[in-house]
Design an enzyme around this catalytic site. Sequence first.
Site: not given
Length: 388
Positions: A40, A330, A333
């Site tokens: 991600s 978040d 990340h």
Amino acid sequence: MGFETKAWLVLPLLFLLANCLQKCVTGKSQVPCLFIFGDSLSDSGNNNDLPTTAKSNYNPYGIDFPTGPTGRFTNGRTTIDIITQLLGFEDFIPPFANTSGSDILKGVNYASGSAGIRNESGTHLGVCISLGSQLTNHKVIVSQIATRFGNRENAQQYLNRCLYYVSIGSNDYINNYFLPQFYPTSSIYSPEQYAEALIEELSLNLLDLHDIGARKYVLVGLGRLGCTPKAIYTTGNGSCAEEENAAAVIFNAKLKSLVELFNNKLSTISKFIFINSTSIDRENSLVMAWMISVSGISVTDAACCRTTLHGECIPDERPCYNRNEYVFWDDFHPTEAWNLHTAMKSYDTSSNQAFTHPLDIKNLVLEKDLKKESEFINGITSQLSAPA
Ligand SMILES: *[C@@H]1O[C@H](CO)[C@@H](O)[C@H](O)[C@H]1NC(C)=O
Ligand SMILES: *[C@@H]1O[C@H](CO)[C@@H](O)[C@H](O)[C@H]1NC(C)=O
Ligand SMILES: *[C@@H]1O[C@H](CO)[C@@H](O)[C@H](O)[C@H]1NC(C)=O
Ligand SMILES: *[C@@H]1O[C@H](CO)[C@@H](O)[C@H](O)[C@H]1NC(C)=O
């Protein structure tokens, strides 16, 4: 003090980069192509149509990205997006899931949120594309490139000149080893044995990649996994989770050794670099003081957006205004502001030698091992019709 001098030098460059969005560099890119493997931290939309909860193609993700939410797990650009711009590419590298309208000769992004080196990592969240499957996808693209060149040999020589960016492994820990309720690995392996097994599997994938033309590699180490907001909430006392940090340190040391081993064994044909993602972190007070003075980043232990129990932004909720002051977007990340620092230091480490080993990206792409082949290929590419 030397410290302050450096800050003054970096400030204008930071400002320039922070203000450069989609098309800040014109002219020729420093490598013809860039292929991206990872999770991600690099995904730019490959998970959007997969049955998984590891998705980010909704507001407020992408709030600072020119086209809004795309499947990037941050507010703006990812680290590799910014590196792509520093390398002089005019467009971001398209996700494998949607290369339509893009030129695959310039590269493809295979990264998938929640994916790891091991194929089971992250699968409790749904389907993801593990490193092995990303390699399979790359082989599909390589065949298409071979078709474009008319034969495999010429395609190989073209692929030799590309940059291969591999940033993976976090999910083998946070979405595998440290989730014993879903995965048995921590009862099978010690952290030392686990890192060894991961590095071995990674090295097999890298040799596979080598067989299909990769020569210049950027291998990105793990960040301090125990210092994400998620991990800090879990300790319950504001401290980082030391067990997770310790596991990442072991992995990183082995990854760096792998880079040294490959550089020795394949020295005449290939070059590998290791990026030490932990060399700027909140535990290092000198570095943090510098960060704060240069960039205004000051919130290191909390997410900018309001998050779900799983640590992702709650859909459609308004995030913090001062996004440039946060390390984390978040619970897992980093923000674009932090990615900017990581990208700049990966690209040009002249100010911090500890960050890349043995070269930074700027110098990796200048390596001239394949000069003859490059000249040959320049002749070929100029004869190719405009890419579809
Ligand atoms: C696919 O990429 C093209 C070109 O970048 C873009 O215009 C299009 O919206 C994308 N489609 C999807 C489904 O993301
Ligand atoms: C993972 O990969 C191994 C070896 O390639 C394979 O045997 C296994 O079925 C795969 N597992 C999953 C969950 O895909
Ligand atoms: C914080 O909590 C963790 C475990 O929850 C513990 O290992 C650690 O020692 C604690 N740190 C402090 C400073 O209290
Ligand atoms: C990464 O950098 C940190 C801080 O400079 C250092 O302590 C650590 O040993 C480095 N890791 C590796 C694998 O070189």
